[in-house]
Design a protein around this motif. Structure first.
Motif, PDB file in Angstrom:
ATOM      1  N   GLY A   1      14.910   7.822 -89.391  1.00  0.00           N
ATOM      2  CA  GLY A   1      15.427   6.769 -88.531  1.00  0.00           C
ATOM      3  C   GLY A   1      15.792   5.483 -89.238  1.00  0.00           C
ATOM      4  N   GLU A   2      15.636   5.435 -90.555  1.00  0.00           N
ATOM      5  CA  GLU A   2      15.974   4.240 -91.323  1.00  0.00           C
ATOM      6  C   GLU A   2      17.161   4.522 -92.246  1.00  0.00           C
ATOM      7  N   ILE A   3      17.869   3.449 -92.601  1.00  0.00           N
ATOM      8  CA  ILE A   3      18.987   3.563 -93.543  1.00  0.00           C
ATOM      9  C   ILE A   3      18.467   3.208 -94.925  1.00  0.00           C
ATOM     10  N   LYS A   4      18.347   4.216 -95.787  1.00  0.00           N
ATOM     11  CA  LYS A   4      17.871   4.014 -97.151  1.00  0.00           C
ATOM     12  C   LYS A   4      19.069   3.791 -98.075  1.00  0.00           C
ATOM     13  N   GLU A   5      19.044   2.689 -98.823  1.00  0.00           N
ATOM     14  CA  GLU A   5      20.157   2.359 -99.708  1.00  0.00           C
ATOM     15  C   GLU A   5      19.783   2.551-101.170  1.00  0.00           C
ATOM     16  N   PHE A   6      20.671   3.205-101.918  1.00  0.00           N
ATOM     17  CA  PHE A   6      20.512   3.333-103.367  1.00  0.00           C
ATOM     18  C   PHE A   6      21.697   2.639-104.023  1.00  0.00           C
ATOM     19  N   LYS A   7      21.431   1.656-104.850  1.00  0.00           N
ATOM     20  CA  LYS A   7      22.500   0.900-105.503  1.00  0.00           C
ATOM     21  C   LYS A   7      22.891   1.603-106.798  1.00  0.00           C
ATOM     22  N   GLY A   8      23.864   2.446-106.697  1.00  0.00           N
ATOM     23  CA  GLY A   8      24.331   3.210-107.855  1.00  0.00           C
ATOM     24  C   GLY A   8      25.241   4.326-107.409  1.00  0.00           C
ATOM     25  N   THR A   9      25.760   5.086-108.357  1.00  0.00           N
ATOM     26  CA  THR A   9      26.686   6.183-108.066  1.00  0.00           C
ATOM     27  C   THR A   9      25.934   7.412-107.573  1.00  0.00           C
ATOM     28  N   TYR A  10      26.704   8.407-107.123  1.00  0.00           N
ATOM     29  CA  TYR A  10      26.102   9.648-106.645  1.00  0.00           C
ATOM     30  C   TYR A  10      25.346  10.360-107.765  1.00  0.00           C
ATOM     31  N   ALA A  11      25.921  10.373-108.978  1.00  0.00           N
ATOM     32  CA  ALA A  11      25.259  11.020-110.115  1.00  0.00           C
ATOM     33  C   ALA A  11      23.921  10.341-110.411  1.00  0.00           C
ATOM     34  N   GLU A  12      23.897   9.011-110.340  1.00  0.00           N
ATOM     35  CA  GLU A  12      22.648   8.274-110.582  1.00  0.00           C
ATOM     36  C   GLU A  12      21.645   8.546-109.471  1.00  0.00           C
ATOM     37  N   TRP A  13      22.147   8.679-108.231  1.00  0.00           N
ATOM     38  CA  TRP A  13      21.260   8.993-107.111  1.00  0.00           C
ATOM     39  C   TRP A  13      20.653  10.388-107.277  1.00  0.00           C
ATOM     40  N   GLU A  14      21.475  11.356-107.681  1.00  0.00           N
ATOM     41  CA  GLU A  14      20.962  12.717-107.920  1.00  0.00           C
ATOM     42  C   GLU A  14      19.874  12.710-108.981  1.00  0.00           C
ATOM     43  N   GLU A  15      20.094  11.968-110.067  1.00  0.00           N
ATOM     44  CA  GLU A  15      19.123  11.880-111.151  1.00  0.00           C
ATOM     45  C   GLU A  15      17.835  11.228-110.652  1.00  0.00           C
ATOM     46  N   PHE A  16      17.982  10.198-109.828  1.00  0.00           N
ATOM     47  CA  PHE A  16      16.818   9.508-109.242  1.00  0.00           C
ATOM     48  C   PHE A  16      16.014  10.468-108.367  1.00  0.00           C
ATOM     49  N   LYS A  17      16.703  11.252-107.547  1.00  0.00           N
ATOM     50  CA  LYS A  17      16.016  12.204-106.667  1.00  0.00           C
ATOM     51  C   LYS A  17      15.253  13.247-107.468  1.00  0.00           C
ATOM     52  N   LYS A  18      15.852  13.710-108.564  1.00  0.00           N
ATOM     53  CA  LYS A  18      15.175  14.697-109.408  1.00  0.00           C
ATOM     54  C   LYS A  18      13.923  14.105-110.042  1.00  0.00           C
ATOM     55  N   ARG A  19      14.032  12.851-110.508  1.00  0.00           N
ATOM     56  CA  ARG A  19      12.856  12.195-111.105  1.00  0.00           C
ATOM     57  C   ARG A  19      11.750  12.038-110.073  1.00  0.00           C
ATOM     58  N   MET A  20      12.136  11.664-108.847  1.00  0.00           N
ATOM     59  CA  MET A  20      11.146  11.501-107.780  1.00  0.00           C
ATOM     60  C   MET A  20      10.485  12.836-107.434  1.00  0.00           C
ATOM     61  N   ALA A  21      11.308  13.902-107.398  1.00  0.00           N
ATOM     62  CA  ALA A  21      10.756  15.224-107.089  1.00  0.00           C
ATOM     63  C   ALA A  21       9.802  15.678-108.187  1.00  0.00           C
ATOM     64  N   ALA A  22      10.167  15.416-109.449  1.00  0.00           N
ATOM     65  CA  ALA A  22       9.308  15.787-110.571  1.00  0.00           C
ATOM     66  C   ALA A  22       8.007  14.988-110.531  1.00  0.00           C
ATOM     67  N   GLN A  23       8.113  13.694-110.182  1.00  0.00           N
ATOM     68  CA  GLN A  23       6.923  12.855-110.099  1.00  0.00           C
ATOM     69  C   GLN A  23       6.004  13.312-108.985  1.00  0.00           C
ATOM     70  N   GLU A  24       6.616  13.675-107.853  1.00  0.00           N
ATOM     71  CA  GLU A  24       5.814  14.166-106.723  1.00  0.00           C
ATOM     72  C   GLU A  24       5.111  15.469-107.091  1.00  0.00           C
ATOM     73  N   ALA A  25       5.843  16.346-107.791  1.00  0.00           N
ATOM     74  CA  ALA A  25       5.233  17.612-108.218  1.00  0.00           C
ATOM     75  C   ALA A  25       4.070  17.349-109.177  1.00  0.00           C
ATOM     76  N   ALA A  26       4.253  16.380-110.094  1.00  0.00           N
ATOM     77  CA  ALA A  26       3.181  16.042-111.033  1.00  0.00           C
ATOM     78  C   ALA A  26       1.985  15.460-110.303  1.00  0.00           C
ATOM     79  N   ASN A  27       2.254  14.592-109.315  1.00  0.00           N
ATOM     80  CA  ASN A  27       1.158  13.998-108.537  1.00  0.00           C
ATOM     81  C   ASN A  27       0.400  15.062-107.761  1.00  0.00           C
TER      82      ASN A  27
END
Length: 663
Positions: free
Chosen positions: A513-539
């Motif tokens: 229900g919220e609008i989440k903003e990422f300041k960057g390109t789609y490629a940078e957003w994809e890379e950010f999502k992968k890092r977050m997923a890897a961090q979550e998996a590590a946690n």
């Protein structure tokens, strides 16, 4: 080889689609069939499917070859059954056997003859062979992969819109698992999560796949060959779409150089002929050169390529710094909450890609920004903002009986007819084309008319909802170029990842229900999502390890083997006998316990490595590597689970044996 087109010529009325075309398809082929809109790509798939008769040549197929063809015509299918039932139609033979089993079950209530029991056993075996026991689970798995919720599975097919129906029919086709799977614009009906699921599925598909698509990301990840239908010929290239672009440019350069060299050679020979043809001593030589030139195989000059849309989004007014503000905006449709107290701001120069799964409210948010959708909360437009909204419904709102030029006049831009004709020329409507009725235009041509109407008002703020639908790759490239030159701001919704990656400088996503903003390109957003997923998996791994340590800590006090000094010897048994068998068994179990601990440690180390690999962009971008890595990871988790179970069993045995020896 699965099938072959050999010197095929096909004519559609007075128009030739292909001439003397050849194409061999083998198992493992992932072919991208490309070409301009209207060149006949879908027609070629229908030729392969046996729907059209060819003028000459042959289409040869191996015996019992199964073909699956996903296309728009499938929408003629109607059913009031649940989408799960429609998907399970892929298992037609298994469903027939299941009905036979039900019939035999009822008969066996009153007749238990040997013949009937044997027939019943045969049908059960056949049902198992056809994987009938898993067909419901497999169907649900594919439907959910394509974006349906578990609750949707029992809803009637007739309740869903055209796009969602196409997903059901795609699921049914996938479950049929044909030898050759032909997909005509499959991503038009899918959101990003579903496209990514389809990519993972097709990466491990063991048949051949032919894909018609304008989605360059999809083609780059999926295909290992490209066949281009151009000027009635099939041109074959190895590799994905990016490889095709490089190879095609090289071929064009080589052909142009060959053409120029040959033309220079011809000019030299003609000068010799002109100079010496009247001279007796050279006349014979000049005549010989003339004959040689007549027999020369001429190299064709490289064509200039397809006509290009020359879009120019001009801006009449400069807006204020803030174009639109949303504050505490809420929007619901019945029980479905789209936005809940959401806030966002669009600034001058923003080019925002609004992405996410279908049903999350992307188009609704565009309408809210445009001011055409009522909401709870505050929407504040900026100063001097002139907006223009392009949406799919605009294609439907075109006046079918209008000519193209008349349709642009209805936009009320105040432009002269000559100015409108010049604009239409930029969209490839030349000369008398402007007098064509909207009714007879193709989907791509209608999209170009709607785009022309969008930019005619010199807006400084564009709202674009799936603008690339119905456009071929060439037209998408031109639109990208125009939007990159555009001096205004925009918000666009698109499932075409290449288009978003080339145009957006910010990414918006609707989450809870919220609008989440990422300041960057789609490629940078994809890379950010992968890092977050890897961090979550590590946690999660750390949490699991801590939980295991905690559980082991509770059990360790009973492990006598960890004591630094041996415990006092137990009192002798009354008969003075020592249970040597129990002692040997205890030693055996203790050795086994140590081995399991070592194996677990190694498996967990490997698990950490594979998790890191799965988070790597290099692995993720390679469909084959990702599938292999994912398969290895699942196998490893299963092995770790088995070792943990064995660990517990052996530990319990050791405790039991030690207790019996003490007593």
């Amino acid at each position: 080889m699965l099938l072959a087109l050999q010197d095929v010529t096909f004519e559609f009325g007075a128009r030739t689609i292909v001439k003397n075309a050849s194409w061999h398809i083998v198992p493992g082929d992932r072919v991208g069939l490309i070409g301009l809109n209207g060149t006949g790509k879908s027609t070629l798939l229908r030729i392969i499917n046996g729907e059209y008769s060819i003028a000459s040549g042959s289409v040869n197929k191996v015996k019992n070859l199964s073909l699956g063809f996903f296309n728009q015509d499938l929408l003629s299918f109607e059913s009031d059954e649940s989408i799960l039932s429609v998907g399970m139609m892929a298992f037609q033979k298994a469903l027939e056997v299941e009905k036979e089993i039900d019939r035999l079950t009822k008969e066996l209530e009153t007749n238990q003859s040997d013949a009937l029991l044997n027939e019943f056993a045969d049908r059960l075996h056949e049902f198992e062979t056809l994987d009938g026991y898993n067909m419901r689970h497999k169907t649900a798995q594919v439907l959910e992969g394509l974006g349906f919720s578990t609750a949707d599975l029992e809803r009637p097919y007739s309740e869903f819109s055209g796009g969602w129906r196409m997903r059901v029919l795609l699921a049914r086709l996938i479950l049929q698992h044909p030898d050759v799977l032909m997909l005509d614009e499959p991503t038009n009906h899918l959101d990003l999560p579903s496209i990514e699921w389809l990519e993972r599925y097709l990466s491990s598909y063991d048949g051949a796949v032919i894909i018609v698509s304008h989605d360059r990301y999809f083609l780059d990840r999926m295909v290992n060959k490209v066949v281009e239908l151009y000027q009635q010929e099939l041109h074959h290239y190895a590799g994905n779409y990016s490889d095709y672009e490089v190879e095609k440019e090289l071929r064009r350069d080589m052909q142009q150089r060959a053409y120029e060299n040959q033309q220079e050679y011809i000019r030299q020979q003609e000068r010799f002929i002109e100079r010496f043809k009247a001279k007796a001593s050279k006349a014979a030589q000049a005549q010989s050169i003339m004959k040689r030139l007549d027999k020369l195989d001429l190299v064709e000059q490289v064509d200039s390529g397809p006509s290009k849309i020359r879009i120019n989004f001009s801006v009449d007014k400069v807006p204020g710094k803030i174009l639109s503000t949303l504050r505490d905006v809420s929007k619901s449709f019945g029980d479905i909450q789209i936005l809940k107290k959401a806030s966002a701001e669009i600034n001058r120069g923003d080019k925002i890609g609004l992405i996410g799964a279908n049903g999350k409210g992307k188009s609704t948010l565009l309408r809210i920004i445009a001011g055409t959708e009522p909401v709870d909360g505050e929407r504040t437009p900026g100063h001097n903002v002139v907006q223009s909204f392009y949406a799919q419904h605009q294609l439907e709102s075109l006046h079918l009986d209008n000519e193209i030029l008349e349709e642009l006049k209805t936009a009320g831009s105040g432009k002269t007819e000559q100015e409108l004709r010049s604009l239409l020329g930029c969209f490839l409507f030349q000369g008398d084309d402007v007098y064509k009725k909207i009714r007879i235009l193709s989907g791509g041509e209608k999209a170009r008319v709607a785009l022309a109407k969008t930019i005619i008002g010199q807006a400084n703020f564009l709202l674009l909802d799936e603008p690339t639908n119905h456009l071929d790759i060439n037209s998408v490239d031109m639109l990208i170029d125009a939007l990159n030159k555009y001096q205004g701001s925009l918000v666009l919704v698109s499932h075409d990842r290449y288009f978003v990656s080339q145009t957006a400088n910010k990414i918006w996503e609707i989450v809870d229900g919220e609008i989440k903003e990422f300041k960057g390109t789609y490629a940078e957003w994809e890379e950010f999502k992968k890092r977050m997923a890897a961090q979550e998996a590590a946690n999660n791994k750390v949490k699991q390890e801590k939980q295991r340590e905690k559980e082991r800590g509770k059990e360790k006090p009973v492990e006598v083997k960890v004591a630094s000094a041996p415990p006092p010897p137990p009192p002798a048994k009354p008969n003075g006998a020592i249970d040597k068998d129990a002692k040997r068994e205890l030693q055996k179990q203790q050795r086994l316990f140590q081995q399991i601990e070592q194996d677990l440690a190694k498996k967990n180390e490997l698990k950490v490595k594979i998790e890191a690999d799965l988070a790597s962009p290099d692995i993720y971008s390679d469909g084959k590597k990702f599938t292999e890595c994912e398969k290895q990871y699942k196998q490893l988790l299963s092995e770790i689970d088995q070792l943990n179970n064995a660990y517990e069993e052996v530990f319990e045995k050791i405790v039991s044996l030690e207790s019996s020896l003490v007593n």
